[in-house]
Design a protein around this motif. Sequence first.
Motif, mmCIF file in Angstrom:
data_model
loop_
_atom_site.group_PDB
_atom_site.id
_atom_site.type_symbol
_atom_site.label_atom_id
_atom_site.label_comp_id
_atom_site.label_asym_id
_atom_site.label_seq_id
_atom_site.Cartn_x
_atom_site.Cartn_y
_atom_site.Cartn_z
ATOM 1 N N LYS A 1 0.806 -1.230 0.189
ATOM 2 C CA LYS A 1 -0.007 0.124 -0.026
ATOM 3 C C LYS A 1 0.864 1.187 -0.105
ATOM 4 C CE LYS A 1 -3.733 -2.557 0.431
ATOM 5 N NZ LYS A 1 -2.733 -4.027 0.368
ATOM 6 N N GLY A 2 0.259 2.556 -0.486
ATOM 7 C CA GLY A 2 0.934 3.779 -0.373
ATOM 8 C C GLY A 2 1.459 4.063 -1.647
ATOM 9 N N THR A 3 2.475 5.200 -1.519
ATOM 10 C CA THR A 3 3.087 5.824 -2.810
ATOM 11 C C THR A 3 4.418 5.727 -2.510
ATOM 12 O OG1 THR A 3 1.129 7.303 -3.087
ATOM 13 C CG2 THR A 3 3.249 7.807 -3.923
ATOM 14 N N ASP A 4 5.294 5.247 -3.650
ATOM 15 C CA ASP A 4 6.684 5.209 -3.628
ATOM 16 C C ASP A 4 7.181 6.383 -4.699
ATOM 17 O OD1 ASP A 4 6.739 3.045 -1.704
ATOM 18 O OD2 ASP A 4 6.802 1.554 -3.285
ATOM 19 N N LEU A 5 8.278 6.927 -4.244
ATOM 20 C CA LEU A 5 8.930 8.102 -5.032
ATOM 21 C C LEU A 5 10.406 7.820 -5.074
ATOM 22 C CD1 LEU A 5 8.739 10.576 -7.036
ATOM 23 C CD2 LEU A 5 8.590 12.038 -4.969
ATOM 24 N N HIS B 1 2.025 4.441 -7.249
ATOM 25 C CA HIS B 1 0.841 4.240 -6.184
ATOM 26 C C HIS B 1 0.325 3.000 -6.323
ATOM 27 C CE1 HIS B 1 -2.156 5.880 -3.525
ATOM 28 N NE2 HIS B 1 -3.018 5.552 -4.167
ATOM 29 N N TYR B 2 0.015 2.651 -5.197
ATOM 30 C CA TYR B 2 -0.724 1.217 -4.778
ATOM 31 C C TYR B 2 -1.719 1.581 -3.826
ATOM 32 C CZ TYR B 2 4.240 -0.065 -6.177
ATOM 33 O OH TYR B 2 5.205 -0.197 -6.896
ATOM 34 N N GLY B 3 -3.201 1.312 -4.252
ATOM 35 C CA GLY B 3 -4.192 1.653 -3.597
ATOM 36 C C GLY B 3 -5.172 0.427 -3.726
ATOM 37 N N GLN B 4 -6.104 0.359 -2.838
ATOM 38 C CA GLN B 4 -7.103 -0.648 -2.462
ATOM 39 C C GLN B 4 -8.446 0.185 -2.591
ATOM 40 O OE1 GLN B 4 -6.218 -3.813 0.177
ATOM 41 N NE2 GLN B 4 -8.115 -4.748 0.119
ATOM 42 N N ASN C 1 -11.597 -1.485 -2.241
ATOM 43 C CA ASN C 1 -12.295 -2.075 -1.300
ATOM 44 C C ASN C 1 -11.619 -3.347 -0.983
ATOM 45 O OD1 ASN C 1 -13.430 -3.624 -3.303
ATOM 46 N ND2 ASN C 1 -15.007 -2.069 -3.647
ATOM 47 N N ASP C 2 -12.208 -4.398 -0.199
ATOM 48 C CA ASP C 2 -11.688 -5.716 0.090
ATOM 49 C C ASP C 2 -11.351 -6.531 -1.131
ATOM 50 O OD1 ASP C 2 -11.143 -5.014 2.421
ATOM 51 O OD2 ASP C 2 -13.039 -6.128 3.338
ATOM 52 N N LYS C 3 -12.241 -6.043 -2.277
ATOM 53 C CA LYS C 3 -12.174 -6.985 -3.638
ATOM 54 C C LYS C 3 -11.487 -6.247 -4.803
ATOM 55 C CE LYS C 3 -16.734 -9.006 -2.478
ATOM 56 N NZ LYS C 3 -15.930 -10.321 -2.284
ATOM 57 N N LEU C 4 -11.241 -5.041 -4.785
ATOM 58 C CA LEU C 4 -10.494 -4.220 -5.939
ATOM 59 C C LEU C 4 -9.327 -3.335 -5.522
ATOM 60 C CD1 LEU C 4 -10.804 -3.455 -8.819
ATOM 61 C CD2 LEU C 4 -12.368 -1.723 -8.236
ATOM 62 N N ALA C 5 -8.209 -3.954 -5.968
ATOM 63 C CA ALA C 5 -7.078 -2.946 -5.793
ATOM 64 C C ALA C 5 -6.366 -2.629 -6.873
ATOM 65 C CB ALA C 5 -6.032 -4.073 -5.150
ATOM 66 N N PHE C 6 -5.512 -1.506 -7.196
ATOM 67 C CA PHE C 6 -4.872 -1.176 -8.338
ATOM 68 C C PHE C 6 -3.493 -0.566 -8.162
ATOM 69 C CE2 PHE C 6 -6.878 2.724 -6.605
ATOM 70 C CZ PHE C 6 -5.821 3.664 -6.956
ATOM 71 N N SER C 7 -2.677 -0.636 -8.994
ATOM 72 C CA SER C 7 -1.497 0.290 -8.816
ATOM 73 C C SER C 7 -1.042 0.866 -10.286
ATOM 74 C CB SER C 7 -0.344 -0.758 -8.467
ATOM 75 O OG SER C 7 0.004 -1.536 -9.608
ATOM 76 N N VAL C 8 -0.386 2.169 -10.091
ATOM 77 C CA VAL C 8 -0.125 2.980 -11.338
ATOM 78 C C VAL C 8 1.446 3.256 -11.094
ATOM 79 C CG1 VAL C 8 -2.299 3.557 -12.225
ATOM 80 C CG2 VAL C 8 -0.833 4.933 -10.548
ATOM 81 N N ALA C 9 2.174 3.336 -12.126
ATOM 82 C CA ALA C 9 3.754 3.403 -11.938
ATOM 83 C C ALA C 9 4.036 4.222 -13.312
ATOM 84 C CB ALA C 9 4.402 2.318 -11.508
ATOM 85 N N GLY C 10 5.144 4.851 -12.901
ATOM 86 C CA GLY C 10 6.027 5.513 -14.188
ATOM 87 C C GLY C 10 7.206 5.690 -13.958
ATOM 88 N N PHE C 11 8.152 6.052 -14.917
ATOM 89 C CA PHE C 11 9.598 6.321 -14.664
ATOM 90 C C PHE C 11 10.037 6.920 -15.891
ATOM 91 C CE2 PHE C 11 9.976 2.732 -17.529
ATOM 92 C CZ PHE C 11 11.261 3.008 -18.239
ATOM 93 N N TYR C 12 11.226 7.788 -15.484
ATOM 94 C CA TYR C 12 12.160 8.325 -16.720
ATOM 95 C C TYR C 12 13.741 8.103 -16.175
ATOM 96 C CZ TYR C 12 15.318 11.430 -18.682
ATOM 97 O OH TYR C 12 16.391 12.244 -19.605
ATOM 98 N N ASN C 13 14.413 7.558 -17.187
ATOM 99 C CA ASN C 13 15.715 7.330 -16.560
ATOM 100 C C ASN C 13 16.591 7.762 -17.905
ATOM 101 O OD1 ASN C 13 18.028 5.844 -15.369
ATOM 102 N ND2 ASN C 13 17.929 4.118 -16.868
ATOM 103 N N GLY C 14 17.771 8.161 -17.517
ATOM 104 C CA GLY C 14 18.856 8.755 -18.777
ATOM 105 C C GLY C 14 20.175 8.899 -18.198
ATOM 106 N N GLN C 15 20.999 8.980 -19.282
ATOM 107 C CA GLN C 15 22.279 9.431 -18.933
ATOM 108 C C GLN C 15 23.121 10.049 -20.152
ATOM 109 O OE1 GLN C 15 24.697 5.737 -17.972
ATOM 110 N NE2 GLN C 15 25.286 5.681 -19.917
ATOM 111 N N THR D 1 14.563 8.122 -1.950
ATOM 112 C CA THR D 1 13.439 7.541 -2.001
ATOM 113 C C THR D 1 12.327 7.651 -0.817
ATOM 114 O OG1 THR D 1 14.323 5.711 -0.646
ATOM 115 C CG2 THR D 1 14.494 5.599 -2.994
ATOM 116 N N PHE D 2 11.075 8.003 -1.093
ATOM 117 C CA PHE D 2 9.981 8.349 -0.270
ATOM 118 C C PHE D 2 9.010 7.213 -0.235
ATOM 119 C CE2 PHE D 2 12.242 11.941 -1.865
ATOM 120 C CZ PHE D 2 12.298 12.622 -0.874
ATOM 121 N N HIS D 3 8.322 7.174 0.825
ATOM 122 C CA HIS D 3 7.025 6.077 0.750
ATOM 123 C C HIS D 3 6.146 6.859 1.891
ATOM 124 C CE1 HIS D 3 4.617 2.464 1.128
ATOM 125 N NE2 HIS D 3 4.319 2.663 2.110
ATOM 126 N N PHE D 4 4.848 7.192 1.294
ATOM 127 C CA PHE D 4 3.757 7.773 1.993
ATOM 128 C C PHE D 4 2.526 7.358 1.757
ATOM 129 C CE2 PHE D 4 5.414 10.499 -1.236
ATOM 130 C CZ PHE D 4 4.501 10.723 -1.885
#
Length: 827
Positions: free
Chosen positions: A164-168, A184-187, A189-203, A824-827
């Motif tokens: 659960k929660g948000t990671d950055l 971000h990871y969210g629920q 209710n007891d039957k439905l949960a989801f997560s959405v994530a994205g990234f950027y990376n470079g050098q 890194t952050f988790h909230f």
Amino acid sequence: MKKIIYPLLCASMFATAANADTAVNDTIECVYEMNEVYVYKPKEHFALSQQPLSSTSFNQGQLKNLNVNSLQQLSAYVPSFTMPVYGSRLTSAMYIRGIGSRVNSPAVGLYVDGMPIQSKSAMNFHVYDAERIDVLRGPQGTLYGMNSEGGLIRFFSKHPMTYKGTDLKLSVGNKFTRTAEVAHYGQVNDKLAFSVAGFYNGQNGFLHNKFNGERADAFNEFGGKGRFVWTPTDRLTFDFIADYQYMRQNGFAYGQIVTPEQIATANIMSPYYGLKAGTQDPNQNRQSNYRRNMLNTGLGIKYLGNGFALHSMTTWQFLKDYMMMDIDYLPMDFIHIEQRQHQNSLTQELAIKSRNDKAWQWTFGAFGSYQWLKTNAPVMFDKDMNKVMSKAITQYAYTGMLAAMAKRIAARLIAAGVPAEQAAEQAKIAAAAAILKAGGVNITMDMGTIPGLFHTPTLNLGVYHESNIDLTSRLRATLGLRYDYSNVEIDYATSARIMMNQKVMGQEVNSVISSMLAHKERNHFGQLLPKVGLTYRFDDLGSSVYATWSKGYRAGGYNIQMFSDILQTELSAASRTARGSLDIAHDEAAYERIARTIEYEPETSFNYEVGTHLKLNGGKLNIDLAGFYMQIHNQQLSVMAGNYGFGRMMTNAGKSHSCGVEASVRGEALNNKLSYAVSYGFTSAQFDEYADSTALGKMDYKDKRVPFIPQHTLGATADYLIAVSPDALLDPTNKFHLRSVTVGLNLAAQGNTYWDEANTLSQNFYATLGAHADGDFGPMHINLWIRNLTDTRYNTFAVQSGATGQKFAFAQLGNPFQMGVDFTFHF
């Protein structure tokens, strides 16, 4: 399925877990328990440490401490596994136990959240949102089918039902290495949960192209993923995943390998004058690059019945990419290629397995996939190549004309009484003078572009079964069998032409010699893949010994990389005899010869393995040992195309073998403050039967080392936890207070690695050292990291190219000293 208490604290302790197969229970009351049947084992019944195989697993804490964001970086800490940097994400070559491939079908399988990744070009991706990564070594064909002959990698994202929660994450390092990740990871209710994530990376990159000053290895990539889990009942679960990534990079940063002998003989006019022996910086007149779009989607369905569990996974995978490569890797303009791939894949897998505590545990399954792949790959012959070809054909024509005229003049001189040896010498001088007086011989050629359009659809079907039978309370037998069927096709259309201007002894002729190839071929292969294993558990912690015999298989197919070589060979031969324009015709016999030239046979292997999984000191010390011997038939090798070396092609060696040992130790000490891991693999891969025709004649490679396989792989990590404010751990409301500092070291080493079949190019054993210091501020972590602390100079890959008519060796240098910081952050 139990929920997490204090997710952040559990994740922190999970990072120190010695065994990734078990739930974590530490000194603080905290439970991190997952439905392992659903998340980890849709086919297997037992944890990896209870199966008759050699494997390595990494949880999210270990991945964080290693600071890895790719499978290439992770491979350094797995015995007998290497995934080197090969110039671009297009070539995602992986090698396990001496089995691997640079082109065409992979030898190591990859599953991402239950989705079987079909394209080799999609296997090298940015790793983020990872909960766990497993590396299984040895053939996994019974449950996972063809192209898992060397082993299998399983990647699992964090599950929104348990996390659960948000990671950055924000990261920056030298050469403006930068990363941003959010999830971000969210629920609902007891039957439905989801997560959405994205990234950027470079050098910005570490290597410069000397020709134009550009960064030769700069890249940028970004992507996003979404996941939705719905459990309408206690028995039924739907899991939908979509993952998109885009990559753009400057690639193939190969620099020429200069030998000490070349330096020693260099003068002021030599291109090697003033250089140091070793791998040079890239120096290419065309900057190679690679772009890739890929989307992997999957729908997983799980149904828990009475005594059984049913799993279904349906996927659609899309890949569209573009590659531009300076094939000669030189500042001169010889030859370059552009390649565009457009691929769609559909897969469907259905597995049903027992769900009880009986002595017999079984799994049945079926798998099907269909892949559409269109490749547009024109090869461009540039001005310097045309000069080389013109010089060669001029010399050929001049030599032939000189010999014919000298023979006639010599005959007349001998008839006049001149001795034969003297007559031959005088005739040669006279013929040369006559040719020069008449205007000489000068032929110019223009090869231009060789277009190539290839459709290569592939169908794969498989059915399988595996049984685990408890013969006694401690002895278990594993019996598996799979039948795999594959149908491969190629529909090709390619052509080439040479425009020639021939000035021969005052006469000028312009001509065009052309050839067009258009045909369809197909082939099919079937294979039975058995597996027999015995596991004996000798204590209640799960320590065991095992023995396994299994068969591995990689399907055959068709090379598309060598058509330019076929056409060039054909046109060059015709240009030496043609007296005008010519359109080369092809009958069915010619196409049959081409089919035999471009096809390669399936590769099979038999793996014999013994090993042990030991859990000591109450489970805090885990030791895994394995010894293996593999017999490989028709080993598929990536080599330069036959006559000219314009591209890579797949060929079959006769027989080879690979044998070795693997060892890994993972544990904790000093009241769980010190966590450590050491892995070592020794692999001896040699040809038993392999002979090849080269420009130097027939070469026998018996007893030579198989290329690209490091003989030794060594990885080690050690992390020490320094508690700063232990009481803060018991108060999750105490925000942004320094709780602890973790300092760590890691070592990655490998070698000796040969880069060619003749074993003339190699990379000696080398090691790189890394370090990090992580400060735990509760919701925030600050991690300072260093890679290649000793600035070790080494080659990750080397290749020989004959595109210019001469054979040169080129290599890609590994990254030098790197340092950076992660927030890194988790909230």
